[in-house]
Structure formats: C-alpha cells, structure tokens
Design an enzyme around this catalytic site. Structure first.
Site, mmCIF file in Angstrom:
data_model
loop_
_atom_site.group_PDB
_atom_site.id
_atom_site.type_symbol
_atom_site.label_atom_id
_atom_site.label_comp_id
_atom_site.label_asym_id
_atom_site.label_seq_id
_atom_site.Cartn_x
_atom_site.Cartn_y
_atom_site.Cartn_z
ATOM 1 N N ASP A 298 87.923 52.411 -12.022
ATOM 2 C CA ASP A 298 87.257 53.509 -11.313
ATOM 3 C C ASP A 298 85.799 53.121 -11.070
ATOM 4 O O ASP A 298 85.099 52.719 -12.013
ATOM 5 C CB ASP A 298 87.298 54.797 -12.146
ATOM 6 C CG ASP A 298 88.692 55.413 -12.177
ATOM 7 O OD1 ASP A 298 89.530 55.024 -11.348
ATOM 8 O OD2 ASP A 298 88.938 56.279 -13.043
ATOM 9 N N ASP B 11 79.147 68.640 -4.981
ATOM 10 C CA ASP B 11 80.275 68.966 -5.879
ATOM 11 C C ASP B 11 81.579 68.301 -5.442
ATOM 12 O O ASP B 11 82.635 68.543 -6.036
ATOM 13 C CB ASP B 11 80.506 70.486 -5.911
ATOM 14 C CG ASP B 11 79.405 71.190 -6.679
ATOM 15 O OD1 ASP B 11 78.656 70.498 -7.384
ATOM 16 O OD2 ASP B 11 79.298 72.423 -6.565
ATOM 17 N N ASN B 12 81.529 67.516 -4.390
ATOM 18 C CA ASN B 12 82.769 66.935 -3.858
ATOM 19 C C ASN B 12 82.984 65.493 -4.284
ATOM 20 O O ASN B 12 82.029 64.752 -4.478
ATOM 21 C CB ASN B 12 82.752 67.003 -2.324
ATOM 22 C CG ASN B 12 82.750 68.430 -1.834
ATOM 23 O OD1 ASN B 12 83.535 69.245 -2.305
ATOM 24 N ND2 ASN B 12 81.873 68.741 -0.900
ATOM 25 N N GLN C 184 84.336 79.160 -14.541
ATOM 26 C CA GLN C 184 84.331 78.414 -13.262
ATOM 27 C C GLN C 184 83.077 77.561 -13.099
ATOM 28 O O GLN C 184 83.135 76.447 -12.608
ATOM 29 C CB GLN C 184 84.391 79.385 -12.082
ATOM 30 C CG GLN C 184 85.723 79.642 -11.396
ATOM 31 C CD GLN C 184 86.747 78.531 -11.396
ATOM 32 O OE1 GLN C 184 87.628 78.504 -12.248
ATOM 33 N NE2 GLN C 184 86.678 77.610 -10.447
ATOM 34 N N ASP D 124 96.146 63.961 -16.566
ATOM 35 C CA ASP D 124 96.152 62.753 -17.406
ATOM 36 C C ASP D 124 95.649 63.083 -18.810
ATOM 37 O O ASP D 124 96.174 62.598 -19.807
ATOM 38 C CB ASP D 124 95.239 61.663 -16.820
ATOM 39 C CG ASP D 124 95.703 61.185 -15.447
ATOM 40 O OD1 ASP D 124 96.877 61.426 -15.116
ATOM 41 O OD2 ASP D 124 94.893 60.574 -14.732
#
Length: 302
Positions: free
Chosen positions: A32, A144-145, A246, A257
């Site tokens: 990653d 936030d994406n 949230q 995972d």
C-alpha cells in the site's frame, strides 16, 4: 515481592501460550502506497476522488510518480495480509504467531514490503519472481476521500510447486492450527441460492455438504455497519457492531479485513465464536478511526 505480583503471574500463565506459526494466511500481497495528492494528479490519471479500481495501461506510471511527487507512507497490504497483520497485532506475543505466503517481484517495492511485514511481526515468506513487479495499491487521498488503484501484478503469479511444495515452506503450513485463505466470490450467486436475505444465505451456506463431518461448519457474515450474522447447525444469531461516532470515522476500507484479523486472533486460542466476533468488532472499530489498515502499538481488548 509486591503483594499483587503472584496473582498477576498466575493470570499470565492461564493465558494459553501460543506457538509461532499457529495461524497461516495466503493471498495477494500488495504494497500500500498512501499519499495526500492534489486534484491535478487525480485528473491526470482519470481518477474519481472516492473509488476503488484495478490499474489499467494508463495507470502504469502512477505508482512511481506518486512516490516521486508526494510524501508517501508504505504499509503491507492486500486483504489476507491485512487480516493476518491485524491478528498478529491482537495476539501480540509471540511474534510470528502469524505466517503469510504470497508472490512478489524482485524489486524495490518488494524489498519495502518484506520490511513492512517484518515490522508487523508477521512471518512472511514470499515467492519472488522476476516476470512481474510487486503488486501495489495506491491510496490517493484528497481531504476525506480516498481513491484506490490496485495493480495486482506479481500477486497473481504465485506458483504452488515452486513455493508451497518446498519442504521448508510446507512445514510452516503443517505447524498451523488455523488457516485463512480469502475467496471473495459472490458466493450465494455461484451456489445458486435464490435469495438476497443475508440470514438465509448464512443458513444455506452452513448446511452445504462438508468433508469433515466431525466438526460442524460455522458461518459468519459481516455487513459493514449492520449486524454481523452467525449461522450454526441449530440457529442463526445476529450481533450488533460497536457503534462509532460518525465524526471519528476516517476510513472504512480496512474494516472487513480487520474484523477477520480480530476474529482469527481469538480462534487460535480456541475461544468461543461469540468471543471471536467480539474481537472482530473491536479490531474493526479501531481500524476505521485511522487511515488505511493501521493500528496503534497495542490493542486495548479485554
């Protein structure tokens, strides 16, 4: 000796000591590569801000450019490797309680992946080949994406006869007590279950024929923020997940995972399935509050 010490020692001994390599996982290892990027970078490669895609020809240069242009963080990734990594974190001791097999390339990213697996105290044994580069997953972050681009590459090149069948590797398989090999198939459709009701699918999956009839199958399905469903021979039970505020949720990508990792960390101790599910929910609740499948130094699970 302080007053509370003998008692503390006794409690420690009661916690069953695990051996190394008690858990075995096998899957597609990916490195990653996470970085905060700008809109121009997304536009250049035709990426949506919040998406998960497999790399195409046009994304070939993306991974190197990400490393050159932005401040990146590396993590050992890929679904099964994530789960094994979380299980090892939950187990804590001994190191290398978890083993992982997969295929990587003989390259820079492969070397980083080996180092990252070692830092996570996972006993990773990779089949290394030169035809394909190490599999990578770019996590391109804007506010936030997260736009994820996965290039499986070497991850698809595992050769059983050149790795798994080698005596020293097969010995590690034999040492394990719990095995995890993820098959993310749309299971119900393939089995011809004509229902989309999760409880019903769990019940039907539990009742499928099984070679070892001495041990009944237990089926566990997670459904994101909805209840986790468990089917045994006699009943279907649901377990609510831990409610998170949230505003604390950073990234839900690694939640599934992490659930598996938490679950496996208790299964290796032969703990009841309800306890395995509780650990799964705990691990997932930690991971969703962080970016990527990462965790603090020690778990706080009791």
């Amino acid at each position: 000796m302080a007053a509370g010490e003998p008692q503390a020692k006794k409690l420690k001994l009661e916690q069953k000591q695990l051996s190394e390599n008690v858990l075995f996982g096998m899957g597609n290892p990916l490195l990653d590569i996470c970085a905060v990027v700008d809109k121009d970078f997304l536009d250049k490669y035709g990426l949506k801000p919040n998406d998960q895609i497999l790399a195409e020809e046009k994304h070939k240069e993306l991974f190197e450019e990400l490393v050159k242009k932005f401040k990146v963080e590396y993590h050992a990734g890929g679904s099964t490797q994530n789960s094994v990594k979380v299980a090892q974190w939950m187990i804590q001791s001994p190191y290398k309680a978890a083993t992982f097999f997969g295929c990587i390339g003989k390259d820079k990213f492969g070397e980083i992946l080996k180092k990252k697996a070692e830092e996570a105290h996972v006993d990773a044994h990779y089949y290394e080949q030169s035809e394909e580069p190490t599999g990578t997953c770019a996590a391109c972050i804007t506010s936030d994406n997260r736009s994820l681009v996965a290039n499986l590459a070497a991850a698809n090149c595992y050769k059983k006869e050149k790795h798994l069948d080698l005596e020293k590797n097969w010995k590690l398989v034999e040492k394990a007590k719990v095995y995890y090999i993820a098959e993310a198939a749309t299971f119900a459709r393939e089995q011809g279950f004509e229902t989309e009701d999760i409880k019903e699918i769990a019940r039907k999956t539990q009742a499928l024929p099984k070679v070892n009839t001495k041990r009944q199958r237990i089926v566990v399905f997670t459904q994101g923020k909805d209840d986790t469903v468990m089917a045994t021979e006699n009943e279907v039970t649901t377990f609510p997940v831990l409610v998170s505020d949230q505003s604390e949720i950073v990234d839900t990508n690694g939640a599934g995972d992490a659930f598996v990792g938490g679950f496996l960390s208790q299964l290796v101790y032969d703990r009841p399935v309800t306890e395995c599910i509780r650990a799964g929910h705990y691990a997932a609740s930690v991971i969703i509050k962080r970016s990527g499948c990462t965790f603090p130094e020690k778990p706080d699970f009791h």
